[in-house]
Scaffold this active site. Structure first.
Site, PDB file in Angstrom:
ATOM      1  N   ALA A  42       5.033  -8.741  -6.783  1.00  0.00           N
ATOM      2  CA  ALA A  42       3.956  -8.649  -7.765  1.00  0.00           C
ATOM      3  C   ALA A  42       3.095  -7.425  -7.508  1.00  0.00           C
ATOM      4  O   ALA A  42       2.697  -6.723  -8.447  1.00  0.00           O
ATOM      5  CB  ALA A  42       3.107  -9.923  -7.729  1.00  0.00           C
ATOM      6  N   GLY A 216       1.236  10.180   6.472  1.00  0.00           N
ATOM      7  CA  GLY A 216       2.000  10.507   5.274  1.00  0.00           C
ATOM      8  C   GLY A 216       3.398   9.926   5.297  1.00  0.00           C
ATOM      9  O   GLY A 216       3.598   8.776   5.691  1.00  0.00           O
ATOM     10  N   ASP A 238      -9.904  -0.575   2.995  1.00  0.00           N
ATOM     11  CA  ASP A 238      -8.999  -1.712   3.152  1.00  0.00           C
ATOM     12  C   ASP A 238      -7.577  -1.208   2.916  1.00  0.00           C
ATOM     13  O   ASP A 238      -7.251  -0.762   1.815  1.00  0.00           O
ATOM     14  CB  ASP A 238      -9.357  -2.805   2.145  1.00  0.00           C
ATOM     15  CG  ASP A 238      -8.490  -4.055   2.265  1.00  0.00           C
ATOM     16  OD1 ASP A 238      -7.582  -4.087   3.120  1.00  0.00           O
ATOM     17  OD2 ASP A 238      -8.717  -5.001   1.489  1.00  0.00           O
ATOM     18  N   GLY A 243       1.138   0.129   1.220  1.00  0.00           N
ATOM     19  CA  GLY A 243       2.588   0.307   1.182  1.00  0.00           C
ATOM     20  C   GLY A 243       3.184  -0.118  -0.145  1.00  0.00           C
ATOM     21  O   GLY A 243       4.098   0.534  -0.663  1.00  0.00           O
ATOM     22  N   ASP A 244       2.670  -1.200  -0.708  1.00  0.00           N
ATOM     23  CA  ASP A 244       3.180  -1.655  -2.005  1.00  0.00           C
ATOM     24  C   ASP A 244       2.809  -0.672  -3.103  1.00  0.00           C
ATOM     25  O   ASP A 244       3.595  -0.428  -4.029  1.00  0.00           O
ATOM     26  CB  ASP A 244       2.619  -3.045  -2.322  1.00  0.00           C
ATOM     27  CG  ASP A 244       3.194  -4.124  -1.421  1.00  0.00           C
ATOM     28  OD1 ASP A 244       4.320  -3.943  -0.914  1.00  0.00           O
ATOM     29  OD2 ASP A 244       2.517  -5.150  -1.221  1.00  0.00           O
ATOM     30  N   SER A 272      -5.418   3.786  -2.871  1.00  0.00           N
ATOM     31  CA  SER A 272      -5.493   2.324  -2.832  1.00  0.00           C
ATOM     32  C   SER A 272      -6.327   1.805  -1.663  1.00  0.00           C
ATOM     33  O   SER A 272      -6.859   0.698  -1.729  1.00  0.00           O
ATOM     34  CB  SER A 272      -4.083   1.720  -2.772  1.00  0.00           C
ATOM     35  OG  SER A 272      -3.519   1.848  -1.474  1.00  0.00           O
ATOM     36  N   GLY A 277      -8.833  -5.138  -1.456  1.00  0.00           N
ATOM     37  CA  GLY A 277      -7.816  -5.948  -2.117  1.00  0.00           C
ATOM     38  C   GLY A 277      -6.501  -5.228  -2.281  1.00  0.00           C
ATOM     39  O   GLY A 277      -6.466  -4.017  -2.502  1.00  0.00           O
TER      40      GLY A 277
END
Length: 296
Positions: A42, A216, A238, A243-244, A272, A277
């Site tokens: 997801a 990197g 955070d 990675g996602d 990110s 979150g």
């Protein structure tokens, strides 16, 4: 617009914050509680959708409140859930206790472990329609192997993010177009925990991109020549989901060629970590473009 088919897990993350992590047998008073959409499948689907890809997610949730909530959340993010199956099992969860800079995580896969090869066969048209297929290892390995077979049948590139790390069969490794491990996952999937990752990486040109946190990513385009995409300097808040985000972005931008896709994925991953979150910090395409315009 890249058409990305993501095959993977869908979880509800149950996050408890506390002053310290409890010891064995100890009961503590927590400081806060929140639920967040999660699961590597997801997460990567949402990352790709925010960056402008046309995304379909193939996976399983339970016939329960979490499953319904997660399905609705994915739809709001623009992810096609036509191939998201509701099964007679609890939706996957991750119970996360956070204390200071430390955490303890317990994952119950639930419905994710019921995603079977038959589900993929029923969604074969989604393989035909996709430009890129992206999967991970929070679903059964036999399902990942079947995904590789279907991708090969329809001549579609399959990206595998080998997390959580396990040794992978050579036959599966041979079918993957691009592997995206971190250093630990790289050596684990090859069952060579003490090997020199640089030496291994340059023997697989165009087939491996290894992420290395704030340093990197590393990859090779020709045998024997290691390439490095440096990390981007940001103020980290955070790192959950970085990675996602990288993997969702890499799948989205892969048609632009590997070097540019790795650069854009690295930048998306860096952005990110500037917000809280796993999915909450994932950038939009406009945010990514604006960030890259400011880079040297």
């Amino acid at each position: 617009m890249t058409r990305v088919l993501v095959i993977g897990s869908i979880n509800m993350d149950l996050v408890v914050s506390a002053g310290k992590l409890p010891r064995l047998g100890e009961t503590l008073m927590g400081e806060g509680f929140a639920t967040y959409p999660g699961g590597k499948g997801a997460n990567q689907a949402v990352a790709a959708a925010r960056l402008g890809a046309q995304v379909a997610l193939l996976g399983c949730v339970g016939n329960d409140a979490f499953g319904a909530e997660l399905r609705q959340h994915l739809q709001r993010e623009g992810v096609d859930t036509a191939c998201l199956h509701s099964v007679e099992a609890a939706t996957g969860i991750a119970v996360i206790t956070v204390a200071g800079g430390d955490n303890a995580i317990l994952v119950v896969p639930g419905a994710n472990h019921l995603l079977q090869p038959a589900h993929l066969d029923a969604a074969e048209q989604a393989f035909i329609d996709a430009d890129v297929i992206l999967t991970q290892l929070e679903i059964p390995l036999e399902t990942v192997q079947h995904a590789a077979m279907l991708a090969a049948r329809h001549d579609k590139p399959l990206l595998l993010n080998p997390a959580p790390a396990i040794p992978l069969p050579e036959a599966l490794l041979a079918q993957i177009a691009l592997l995206t491990p971190n250093e630990h996952e790289f050596l684990t999937m090859l069952a060579q925990p003490d090997a020199d990752w640089r030496a291994l990486l340059v023997e697989q040109p165009g087939k491996l991109v290894m992420t290395h946190g704030r340093h990197g990513a590393y990859y090779a385009m020709m045998r024997g020549k290691l390439l490095h995409q440096p990390g981007f300097a940001v103020e980290a808040v955070d790192s959950t989901g970085a990675g996602d985000t990288f993997n969702g972005a890499l799948a989205t931008f892969l048609p632009l060629g590997l070097p540019l896709a790795v650069r854009r994925a690295g930048a998306a991953g860096a952005l990110s970590v500037t917000r809280h979150g796993a999915q909450g910090g994932m950038p939009t395409l406009a945010e990514l473009d604006a960030f890259l315009e400011r880079q040297p």
